[in-house]
Design a protein around this motif. Structure first.
Motif, PDB file in Angstrom:
ATOM      1  N   LEU A   3      -0.785   0.641   2.047  1.00  0.00           N
ATOM      2  CA  LEU A   3      -1.389   1.571   1.090  1.00  0.00           C
ATOM      3  C   LEU A   3      -0.436   1.870  -0.059  1.00  0.00           C
ATOM      4  CD1 LEU A   3      -3.245   4.008   3.520  1.00  0.00           C
ATOM      5  CD2 LEU A   3      -4.159   2.057   2.270  1.00  0.00           C
ATOM      6  N   ALA A   4       0.846   1.975   0.231  1.00  0.00           N
ATOM      7  CA  ALA A   4       1.824   2.174  -0.842  1.00  0.00           C
ATOM      8  C   ALA A   4       1.835   0.969  -1.785  1.00  0.00           C
ATOM      9  CB  ALA A   4       3.207   2.416  -0.261  1.00  0.00           C
ATOM     10  N   ASP A   5       1.763  -0.244  -1.233  1.00  0.00           N
ATOM     11  CA  ASP A   5       1.692  -1.463  -2.050  1.00  0.00           C
ATOM     12  C   ASP A   5       0.519  -1.399  -3.023  1.00  0.00           C
ATOM     13  OD1 ASP A   5       3.820  -2.602  -0.713  1.00  0.00           O
ATOM     14  OD2 ASP A   5       2.610  -4.044   0.421  1.00  0.00           O
ATOM     15  N   LEU A   6      -0.602  -0.846  -2.533  1.00  0.00           N
ATOM     16  CA  LEU A   6      -1.858  -0.886  -3.285  1.00  0.00           C
ATOM     17  C   LEU A   6      -2.082   0.359  -4.135  1.00  0.00           C
ATOM     18  CD1 LEU A   6      -4.122  -2.427  -0.494  1.00  0.00           C
ATOM     19  CD2 LEU A   6      -3.173  -3.586  -2.490  1.00  0.00           C
ATOM     20  N   GLY A   7      -1.086   1.246  -4.195  1.00  0.00           N
ATOM     21  CA  GLY A   7      -1.193   2.394  -5.085  1.00  0.00           C
ATOM     22  C   GLY A   7      -1.745   3.651  -4.471  1.00  0.00           C
ATOM     23  N   VAL A   8      -1.610   3.791  -3.143  1.00  0.00           N
ATOM     24  CA  VAL A   8      -2.043   5.029  -2.476  1.00  0.00           C
ATOM     25  C   VAL A   8      -0.832   5.602  -1.723  1.00  0.00           C
ATOM     26  CG1 VAL A   8      -3.843   6.101  -1.060  1.00  0.00           C
ATOM     27  CG2 VAL A   8      -4.286   3.897  -2.149  1.00  0.00           C
ATOM     28  N   PRO A   9       0.194   6.052  -2.456  1.00  0.00           N
ATOM     29  CA  PRO A   9       1.414   6.515  -1.793  1.00  0.00           C
ATOM     30  C   PRO A   9       1.269   7.856  -1.096  1.00  0.00           C
ATOM     31  CG  PRO A   9       1.569   6.894  -4.150  1.00  0.00           C
ATOM     32  CD  PRO A   9       0.300   6.108  -3.924  1.00  0.00           C
TER      33      PRO A   9
ATOM     34  N   LEU B 298      -8.464  -0.880   9.223  1.00  0.00           N
ATOM     35  CA  LEU B 298      -8.277  -0.298   7.901  1.00  0.00           C
ATOM     36  C   LEU B 298      -9.538  -0.530   7.068  1.00  0.00           C
ATOM     37  CD1 LEU B 298      -6.600   0.951   5.602  1.00  0.00           C
ATOM     38  CD2 LEU B 298      -5.534  -1.306   5.266  1.00  0.00           C
ATOM     39  N   ASN B 299     -10.085   0.540   6.535  1.00  0.00           N
ATOM     40  CA  ASN B 299     -11.304   0.464   5.731  1.00  0.00           C
ATOM     41  C   ASN B 299     -10.961   0.000   4.317  1.00  0.00           C
ATOM     42  OD1 ASN B 299     -12.475   1.620   8.006  1.00  0.00           O
ATOM     43  ND2 ASN B 299     -12.347   3.688   7.174  1.00  0.00           N
ATOM     44  N   VAL B 300     -11.547  -1.112   3.912  1.00  0.00           N
ATOM     45  CA  VAL B 300     -11.228  -1.709   2.614  1.00  0.00           C
ATOM     46  C   VAL B 300     -12.297  -1.374   1.591  1.00  0.00           C
ATOM     47  CG1 VAL B 300     -10.710  -3.859   1.377  1.00  0.00           C
ATOM     48  CG2 VAL B 300      -9.910  -3.537   3.744  1.00  0.00           C
TER      49      VAL B 300
ATOM     50  N   GLY C 117     -10.065   4.274  -5.338  1.00  0.00           N
ATOM     51  CA  GLY C 117      -9.926   3.598  -6.620  1.00  0.00           C
ATOM     52  C   GLY C 117      -9.243   2.258  -6.542  1.00  0.00           C
ATOM     53  N   VAL C 118      -9.116   1.699  -5.333  1.00  0.00           N
ATOM     54  CA  VAL C 118      -8.431   0.415  -5.144  1.00  0.00           C
ATOM     55  C   VAL C 118      -9.466  -0.681  -4.902  1.00  0.00           C
ATOM     56  CG1 VAL C 118      -6.833  -0.898  -3.714  1.00  0.00           C
ATOM     57  CG2 VAL C 118      -6.376   1.522  -4.199  1.00  0.00           C
TER      58      VAL C 118
END
Length: 217
Positions: free
Chosen positions: A109-115, A163-165, A192-193
């Motif tokens: 999630l951090a990689d994808l912008g949800v820190p 993990l829900n995508v 928003g990802v």
């Protein structure tokens, strides 16, 4: 560690049976394996799960399985990482393994912008605050984005983390997710990802593999 993507969408029962067969037949030197899968719609109820948490299945099959935890939903748009690993060989306690699974999701999630994703004390899984959602809600309430449950047999673990995508989240309204009435369930899309399921699954497997290689040593 061997990684396999299973055919998609995969019915739940044959995959669960295959995990049990693998675990029962493995030897002391059997390599660990990771299985990535997107399931056909199914509710799974954990070993100590309560039927009362299934509110209205709307025709979706319900499977009583042997993982820990209560009830959850698997379906298209959700990636599941099944971790068939030998905890005893690695010298790892179950609580540390659960923490490793959770950290792997947090890293993705951090990689994808949800820190802002986080753990919730006493409630395994990964959550995001309302403020992280694309619609910009405020408040301190947490919504669940990843659920986990494992089974340990003869020192070896299986099942894993989901993990829900980008999925139809409406089936979660037919249950009390993970046994919590009113718990909101979200996906990466709601944060928003926009990410492909294969990419997210591969990231999850890479983060888990890297952490596993250094854990318990």
């Amino acid at each position: 560690m061997r990684l396999h993507w299973l055919d998609r969408p995969a019915p739940y029962l044959p995959v669960w049976q295959a995990m049990q067969d693998f675990t029962e037949s493995r030897q002391a030197d059997t390599p660990d394996e990771l299985w990535l899968v997107e399931h056909a719609p199914v509710y799974t109820l954990g070993q100590a799960g309560l039927e009362s948490h299934i509110l209205n299945p709307h025709g979706i099959p319900v499977v009583h399985c042997n993982r820990g935890g209560q009830v959850t939903y698997h379906g298209p748009g959700q990636v599941v990482l099944y971790t068939l690993v030998d905890l005893r060989r690695r010298g790892m306690f179950v609580r540390d393994f659960v923490a490793l699974l959770e950290q792997s999701v947090l890293d993705v999630l951090a990689d994808l912008g949800v820190p802002s994703a986080c753990r919730k004390p006493g409630a395994p899984g990964i959550y995001v605050p309302q403020s992280a959602l694309a619609q910009g809600r405020q408040g301190g309430a947490l919504a669940k984005i990843a659920a986990l449950g494992i089974k340990v047999r003869r020192g070896c673990a299986y099942h894993g983390v989901a993990l829900n995508v980008g999925m139809d989240l409406s089936p979660f309204s037919g249950i009390n997710p993970c046994g919590y009435a009113g718990l909101q369930t979200v996906d990466l899309q709601a944060c928003g990802v926009r990410a492909g399921l294969t990419d997210v699954g591969d990231r999850l497997a890479r983060h888990f593999s890297a952490a596993w290689e250094t854990a318990g040593r």
